[in-house]
Scaffold this motif. Structure first.
Motif, PDB file in Angstrom:
ATOM      1  N   ARG A  18       0.832  -1.217   0.000  1.00 19.77           N
ATOM      2  CA  ARG A  18       0.000   0.000   0.000  1.00 19.77           C
ATOM      3  C   ARG A  18       0.856   1.253   0.000  1.00 19.77           C
ATOM      4  O   ARG A  18       0.549   2.224  -0.691  1.00 19.77           O
ATOM      5  CB  ARG A  18      -0.888   0.021   1.242  1.00 19.77           C
ATOM      6  CG  ARG A  18      -2.086  -0.870   1.116  1.00 19.77           C
ATOM      7  CD  ARG A  18      -3.009  -0.550   2.257  1.00 19.77           C
ATOM      8  NE  ARG A  18      -4.071  -1.512   2.359  1.00 19.77           N
ATOM      9  CZ  ARG A  18      -5.019  -1.438   3.277  1.00 19.77           C
ATOM     10  NH1 ARG A  18      -5.010  -0.459   4.155  1.00 19.77           N
ATOM     11  NH2 ARG A  18      -5.970  -2.342   3.314  1.00 19.77           N
ATOM     12  N   GLN A  22       0.745   4.191  -2.614  1.00 20.51           N
ATOM     13  CA  GLN A  22       0.555   5.605  -2.256  1.00 20.51           C
ATOM     14  C   GLN A  22       1.678   6.457  -2.841  1.00 20.51           C
ATOM     15  O   GLN A  22       1.438   7.560  -3.334  1.00 20.51           O
ATOM     16  CB  GLN A  22       0.510   5.772  -0.738  1.00 20.51           C
ATOM     17  CG  GLN A  22      -0.839   5.361  -0.149  1.00 20.51           C
ATOM     18  CD  GLN A  22      -0.809   5.224   1.364  1.00 20.51           C
ATOM     19  OE1 GLN A  22       0.158   5.558   2.022  1.00 20.51           O
ATOM     20  NE2 GLN A  22      -1.886   4.696   1.913  1.00 20.51           N
ATOM     21  N   SER A  26       0.972   9.324  -5.389  1.00 23.74           N
ATOM     22  CA  SER A  26       1.279  10.698  -4.987  1.00 23.74           C
ATOM     23  C   SER A  26       2.148  11.406  -6.023  1.00 23.74           C
ATOM     24  O   SER A  26       2.336  12.614  -5.950  1.00 23.74           O
ATOM     25  CB  SER A  26       1.964  10.720  -3.618  1.00 23.74           C
ATOM     26  OG  SER A  26       3.278  10.232  -3.750  1.00 23.74           O
ATOM     27  N   GLU A 120      -3.298  11.532  -3.068  1.00 20.22           N
ATOM     28  CA  GLU A 120      -2.787  11.343  -1.718  1.00 20.22           C
ATOM     29  C   GLU A 120      -3.916  11.525  -0.708  1.00 20.22           C
ATOM     30  O   GLU A 120      -4.046  10.774   0.235  1.00 20.22           O
ATOM     31  CB  GLU A 120      -1.662  12.330  -1.447  1.00 20.22           C
ATOM     32  CG  GLU A 120      -0.701  11.809  -0.411  1.00 20.22           C
ATOM     33  CD  GLU A 120       0.629  12.526  -0.509  1.00 20.22           C
ATOM     34  OE1 GLU A 120       1.635  11.938  -0.129  1.00 20.22           O
ATOM     35  OE2 GLU A 120       0.649  13.672  -0.987  1.00 20.22           O
ATOM     36  N   GLN A 123      -6.237   8.466  -0.133  1.00 25.72           N
ATOM     37  CA  GLN A 123      -5.734   7.283   0.565  1.00 25.72           C
ATOM     38  C   GLN A 123      -6.198   6.004  -0.105  1.00 25.72           C
ATOM     39  O   GLN A 123      -6.446   4.998   0.549  1.00 25.72           O
ATOM     40  CB  GLN A 123      -6.278   7.232   2.007  1.00 25.72           C
ATOM     41  CG  GLN A 123      -5.615   8.125   2.977  1.00 25.72           C
ATOM     42  CD  GLN A 123      -4.222   7.678   3.274  1.00 25.72           C
ATOM     43  OE1 GLN A 123      -3.921   6.497   3.129  1.00 25.72           O
ATOM     44  NE2 GLN A 123      -3.360   8.590   3.597  1.00 25.72           N
TER      45      GLN A 123
END
Ligand code: SF4
Length: 421
Positions: A18, A22, A26, A120, A123
């Motif tokens: 994860r 992310q 991002s 971001e 999530q």
């Protein structure tokens, strides 16, 4: 760039998968849902037992056949680098400690700042947060390949972890999972303890629950009193995952677990004395080299005495490169299988009896994910799984009446929701 991730193994591995997603999102890239519609693929591997290793090799070959850039991450690039190289020579390798390098490895610099901020903030679509708190362990277990893959303890800074969790709570996430190969080893390298971390996390304002992942009796013992005190916060799930591995001290010795059966029982006793509602999950390896019938009986007797709520049973599996791989007093396959069956029967019986004793009770729950056929899965304050008979919003606290108890979970109906209806 569209990047597809596929992860296996423990919660820690999923947590790192994860974090990689992310990091990619991002930078303004997209997470693909299938390897077919991606520009690059990432396989986050596990190699805990031989059958898992075989499955990983199959997946590596299949993803390489897509003809796109492939990154093999997770435990295999650290523990079995040569094997991975021989299987998929074209892949880039990313061992667990180096996961933040995923962006550079894919050549995925930021493409769109606005989109990056959006991604971001979202999530992903996750309703829980998996937070790896440390890498590696302090043990010397003779059977474990993870030790080779993850190395000695390296903790993430406590303040950084607390800040990340605060961010999750502020974003509305209520189910926080702290993970590591051994959560009780957190802080050994930085002069902090798991109890310190729990105090910092539970001081965060808001309604949420923290689940503490597996802890080794070896590292839990020296911080036991402080840890039990930290567990008293209502924000900590009363859930103790404490692998004993065997009920026989000679086998524990051969495994180099560095604690005794009575140490394990002492930890359980102290937790239960202060927190009687605590749910105990333990792990047992059957058929370890040298395990006699008598030694196995001792394991059965320990389970009868302690009555864990959950027992995860693994048949011993040879992992090349570990000391146990060269032990010659092996237990033959059919015998290990038969022991595994006997232990499974016993653990099922105990779990069912425990769960049936909850029928008619009202328990506080947090809804965690949609279930099958219009049901909802929830967790009690002791992290027991409840299948609610109705469709409910996720991430809500409520009270459930237990209708039935099964081996793996409880069935319940929601009688009161957070909003009081
Ligand atoms: S740490 Fe162990 S269980 Fe977790 S992914 Fe690595 S080999 Fe698998």
């Amino acid at each position: 760039m569209r990047v597809y991730f596929e992860a296996y193994g423990c919660t820690q591995n999923y947590g790192e998968a994860r974090l990689m997603q992310q990091a990619i999102a991002s930078r303004g890239h997209t997470i693909a849902t299938t390897p077919g519609d991606s520009d690059a693929n990432v396989l986050v591997t596990c190699t805990v037992v031989e059958t898992t290793e075989r499955k990983m090799l199959r997946r590596m070959r299949a993803l390489a056949a897509e003809g796109k850039p492939l990154v093999v991450a997770g435990c295999m690039p650290a523990a079995q680098r040569d094997l991975v190289r021989a299987t998929v020579p074209e892949a880039k390798l990313l061992p667990p400690r180096k996961w933040p390098q995923i962006v550079d490895l894919l050549g995925a610099g930021t493409v769109c700042a606005e989109r990056a901020v959006d991604e971001e903030a979202q999530q992903g679509a996750w309703r829980d947060a998996i937070v790896p708190i440390a890498q590696g362990c302090a043990g010397r277990c003779t059977y474990c390949i993870t030790r080779v893959a993850r190395g000695r303890v390296m903790s993430y800074p406590l303040e950084e972890l607390a800040a990340r969790i605060r961010g999750y709570v502020e974003a509305g996430i209520r189910d926080i999972k702290l993970t590591g190969q051994d959560t009780a080893a957190f802080g050994l390298d930085i002069g902090r303890t798991l109890a310190d971390l729990l105090r910092a996390v539970t001081a965060i304002e808001g309604e949420f629950r923290v689940r503490v992942g597996m802890m080794d009796p070896l590292t839990a013992l020296p911080i036991l009193r402080d840890l039990v005190n930290a567990y008293e916060s209502p924000k900590v799930y009363k859930f103790l995952h404490l692998p004993v591995q065997s009920g026989d001290d000679d086998i524990l010795n051969a495994m180099k677990r560095e604690y005794t059966v009575s140490d394990f029982e002492r930890i359980v006793r102290e937790f239960r004395e202060s927190l009687p509602e605590i749910m105990l999950s333990t792990d047992i390896i059957v058929g370890f080299p040298g395990e006699t019938e008598d030694a196995f009986e001792k394991t059965l007797n320990l389970v009868r005495r302690i009555r864990p709520d959950i027992v995860n049973i693994t048949r011993f599996s040879v992992r090349n490169g570990t000391p146990a791989a060269s032990m010659d007093n092996r237990v033959v396959g059919w015998r290990a299988k038969e022991r595994s069956r006997r232990l499974t029967r016993l653990r099922m019986e105990i779990s069912r009896e425990i769960h049936e004793s909850f029928v008619g009770q009202r328990l506080g729950v947090l809804t965690t994910e949609p279930g099958k056929l219009g049901t909802t899965l929830a967790r009690t304050d002791a992290y027991r799984q409840v299948v609610l008979t109705s469709e409910e919003p996720i991430g809500e606290f409520g009270v459930a009446r237990v209708l039935a108890g099964r081996e793996a979970d409880l069935i319940g109906e929601l009688t009161l929701t957070e909003s009081g209806t």
